[in-house]
Design an enzyme around this catalytic site. Structure first.
Site, mmCIF file in Angstrom:
data_model
loop_
_atom_site.group_PDB
_atom_site.id
_atom_site.type_symbol
_atom_site.label_atom_id
_atom_site.label_comp_id
_atom_site.label_asym_id
_atom_site.label_seq_id
_atom_site.Cartn_x
_atom_site.Cartn_y
_atom_site.Cartn_z
ATOM 1 N N ASP A 33 0.865 -1.184 0.000
ATOM 2 C CA ASP A 33 0.000 0.000 0.000
ATOM 3 C C ASP A 33 0.896 1.227 0.000
ATOM 4 O O ASP A 33 1.913 1.239 0.703
ATOM 5 C CB ASP A 33 -0.897 -0.013 1.244
ATOM 6 C CG ASP A 33 -2.151 0.837 1.070
ATOM 7 O OD1 ASP A 33 -3.259 0.299 1.272
ATOM 8 O OD2 ASP A 33 -2.026 2.043 0.735
ATOM 9 N N SER A 127 -16.856 -3.225 -9.790
ATOM 10 C CA SER A 127 -17.955 -2.462 -9.182
ATOM 11 C C SER A 127 -19.219 -2.608 -10.008
ATOM 12 O O SER A 127 -19.170 -2.769 -11.239
ATOM 13 C CB SER A 127 -17.535 -0.993 -9.140
ATOM 14 O OG SER A 127 -18.640 -0.166 -8.876
ATOM 15 N N TYR A 152 -13.414 7.187 -13.373
ATOM 16 C CA TYR A 152 -13.290 6.120 -12.372
ATOM 17 C C TYR A 152 -14.029 4.861 -12.838
ATOM 18 O O TYR A 152 -13.472 3.755 -12.863
ATOM 19 C CB TYR A 152 -13.850 6.586 -11.013
ATOM 20 C CG TYR A 152 -14.213 5.437 -10.112
ATOM 21 C CD1 TYR A 152 -13.226 4.740 -9.424
ATOM 22 C CD2 TYR A 152 -15.536 4.996 -10.003
ATOM 23 C CE1 TYR A 152 -13.557 3.643 -8.636
ATOM 24 C CE2 TYR A 152 -15.869 3.916 -9.217
ATOM 25 C CZ TYR A 152 -14.884 3.237 -8.541
ATOM 26 O OH TYR A 152 -15.203 2.152 -7.778
ATOM 27 N N LYS A 156 -12.714 0.793 -14.142
ATOM 28 C CA LYS A 156 -13.196 -0.542 -13.723
ATOM 29 C C LYS A 156 -13.523 -1.379 -14.965
ATOM 30 O O LYS A 156 -13.165 -2.557 -15.058
ATOM 31 C CB LYS A 156 -14.419 -0.421 -12.806
ATOM 32 C CG LYS A 156 -14.131 0.212 -11.458
ATOM 33 C CD LYS A 156 -13.236 -0.663 -10.589
ATOM 34 C CE LYS A 156 -12.828 -0.002 -9.300
ATOM 35 N NZ LYS A 156 -11.710 -0.658 -8.604
HETATM 36 C C1 UD1 Z 1 -20.259 5.504 -6.231
HETATM 37 C C2 UD1 Z 1 -19.930 4.769 -7.495
HETATM 38 C C3 UD1 Z 1 -19.375 3.406 -7.177
HETATM 39 C C4 UD1 Z 1 -18.148 3.572 -6.353
HETATM 40 C C5 UD1 Z 1 -18.501 4.334 -5.092
HETATM 41 C C6 UD1 Z 1 -17.217 4.573 -4.320
HETATM 42 C C7 UD1 Z 1 -21.232 5.224 -9.466
HETATM 43 C C8 UD1 Z 1 -22.520 5.028 -10.156
HETATM 44 N N1 UD1 Z 1 -21.130 4.630 -8.277
HETATM 45 O O1 UD1 Z 1 -21.322 4.805 -5.603
HETATM 46 O O2 UD1 Z 1 -18.997 2.752 -8.338
HETATM 47 O O3 UD1 Z 1 -17.608 2.329 -6.038
HETATM 48 O O4 UD1 Z 1 -19.114 5.583 -5.435
HETATM 49 O O5 UD1 Z 1 -16.923 5.876 -4.104
HETATM 50 O O6 UD1 Z 1 -20.361 5.868 -9.955
HETATM 51 N N2 UD1 Z 1 -26.072 10.293 -1.226
HETATM 52 C C9 UD1 Z 1 -26.782 11.320 -0.628
HETATM 53 N N3 UD1 Z 1 -26.101 12.232 0.118
HETATM 54 C C10 UD1 Z 1 -24.731 12.181 0.279
HETATM 55 C C11 UD1 Z 1 -24.024 11.137 -0.331
HETATM 56 C C12 UD1 Z 1 -24.716 10.211 -1.096
HETATM 57 O O7 UD1 Z 1 -28.002 11.403 -0.753
HETATM 58 O O8 UD1 Z 1 -24.179 13.079 0.952
HETATM 59 C C13 UD1 Z 1 -26.802 9.276 -1.998
HETATM 60 C C14 UD1 Z 1 -26.389 9.169 -3.454
HETATM 61 O O9 UD1 Z 1 -27.136 10.023 -4.246
HETATM 62 C C15 UD1 Z 1 -26.641 7.702 -3.734
HETATM 63 C C16 UD1 Z 1 -26.427 7.013 -2.402
HETATM 64 O O10 UD1 Z 1 -26.497 8.022 -1.419
HETATM 65 O O11 UD1 Z 1 -27.974 7.526 -4.082
HETATM 66 C C17 UD1 Z 1 -25.084 6.309 -2.299
HETATM 67 O O12 UD1 Z 1 -24.075 7.229 -2.678
HETATM 68 P P1 UD1 Z 1 -22.513 6.895 -2.514
HETATM 69 O O13 UD1 Z 1 -22.256 6.393 -1.152
HETATM 70 O O14 UD1 Z 1 -21.765 8.114 -2.952
HETATM 71 O O15 UD1 Z 1 -22.262 5.697 -3.511
HETATM 72 P P2 UD1 Z 1 -22.622 5.540 -5.071
HETATM 73 O O16 UD1 Z 1 -22.762 6.843 -5.731
HETATM 74 O O17 UD1 Z 1 -23.740 4.572 -5.156
#
Ligand code: UD1
Length: 344
Positions: A33, A127, A152, A156
């Site tokens: 790492d 992913s 990103y 993948k």
């Molecule tokens: C994204 C990536 C995924 C990646 C992961 C790691 C895409 C489609 N997905 O996942 O491949 O492995 O990040 O970083 O690119 N949310 C809120 N408020 C916040 C943060 C998030 O409402 O402050 C919501 C988002 O809109 C989403 C869900 O929570 O619907 C999950 O978000 P997040 O944890 O960022 O993961 P992904 O976007 O699903």
């Protein structure tokens, strides 16, 4: 002699939990790492949990000569789990070349070195982002790969192709691609967990930081999606369950159980939860009230995605076991532990 596994990115969130499970299953581990997004203290944490200190080499996987020295030094590396990668979707849009270089060249270096050092197989961190917005839910492994929304996500997809092409060219390696859904939670001991750098972009670290008062309010990105409550749906998978999938994948490679030289598995629970449902589950399972507000959509978000994990369940013999309540409690305990330690 125990079999030795090289874990790149082994001090990171998923990597550290996987090292614990590998050691608990009797594997010997060497971590590589560069500590760009993690700390060497994690090695102490792994030792505290398992009673075994993994070997640790601070090294960037872009450093081909350095990697080669690791393979030569530990002559008995049988397989690799490759986590080391840059993973912030937004940052990848700003710094595409950095993402392509880090994520592609690291894998290429490993694939080049594997045959020379008789490394049998590699488990690659892929992913569900490769599916984009699937046409059919829950999504299976043979759903079409959609054009990536970010550099990103593209790394993948390209890395999956690099592995397929390498095997097709006659390279004597085995590979398992694990397509993770949304990994969350922390080790039940609260000794290791997710350590976001700066303001968290992912939902759970932002949520737990809000619950403990570091952030004022959680923003829910959109409530006008075509879902039952209007917020986005994801498949949240417990990080220890996810870590165990890697151990099963390594067993499968080393025990010659693969049906094909490259196999791909969805690693999820099979259950989709909306952002609002997740907030409610957090409040109910921890008793902590969360300050949140609905805001506009976040650019690039997928509306809804969750796994069909049947292949992993039936072929790998792996299944997500931890309830969402236990998972959210573990994330909360971890956040509290960071506070106790004066870290956050
Ligand atoms: C994204 C990536 C995924 C990646 C992961 C790691 C895409 C489609 N997905 O996942 O491949 O492995 O990040 O970083 O690119 N949310 C809120 N408020 C916040 C943060 C998030 O409402 O402050 C919501 C988002 O809109 C989403 C869900 O929570 O619907 C999950 O978000 P997040 O944890 O960022 O993961 P992904 O976007 O699903």
């Amino acid at each position: 002699m125990k079999e030795r596994i090289l874990v790149t990115g082994g001090t990171g969130f998923i990597g550290s939990h996987t090292v614990v499970e590998l050691q608990n299953s009797g594997y010997e581990v060497v971590i590589v790492d560069n500590l760009s997004n993690s700390s060497a203290d994690v090695v102490d944490g792994i030792e505290k949990i398992t009673g075994i200190r993994p070997d640790f080499e601070q090294l960037d996987c872009l450093d081909f000569e350095g990697l080669e020295k690791v393979f030569a030094k530990y002559g008995n590396i049988k397989s690799i789990i490759h986590f080391a990668a840059s993973k912030a979707v937004g940052e990848s849009v700003q710094k595409p070349l950095m993402y392509y270089r880090n994520n592609l060249v690291s894998l290429i270096n490993l694939l080049e070195l594997m045959p020379k050092y008789n490394v049998k197989g590699i488990v690659f961190s892929s992913s569900c982002t490769v599916y984009g917005q699937p046409d059919v839910l829950p999504v299976t492994e043979d759903a079409p790969i959609k054009k990536a929304e970010s550099p990103y996500g593209n790394t993948k997809q390209i890395n999956e192709e690099i592995i397929y092409d390498t095997v097709k060219s006659g390279s004597p390696i085995q590979a398992i691609l694990l397509r993770y859904f949304n990994p969350i939670g922390a080790h039940p001991t609260a000794i290791i967990g997710e350590m976001p750098n700066g303001v968290p972009q992912n939902l759970i670290p932002f949520l737990t930081q809000t619950a403990i008062g570091i952030r004022e309010k959680l923003s829910v990105f959109g409530d006008d999606y075509n879902t039952p409550d209007g917020s986005c749906i994801r498949d949240y998978i417990n990080v220890v369950d996810l870590a165990k999938a890697h151990v099963v994948a390594i067993d499968r490679i080393l025990q010659d159980k693969q049906n094909e030289q490259v196999e791909v598995f969805n690693i999820g629970t099979g259950r989709g939860l909306s952002v609002l449902e997740l907030i409610q589950a957090f409040e109910e399972s921890t008793g902590v009230k969360l300050n949140y507000q609905i805001v506009g959509r976040r650019a690039g978000d997928i509306e809804q995605v969750w796994a069909n994990p049947d292949k992993a369940n039936n072929v790998l013999g792996w299944k997500a076991e931890t309830s969402i309540e236990d998972t959210l409690r573990s994330a909360w305990r971890w956040q509290q532990k960071l506070r106790e330690d004066g870290i956050q």
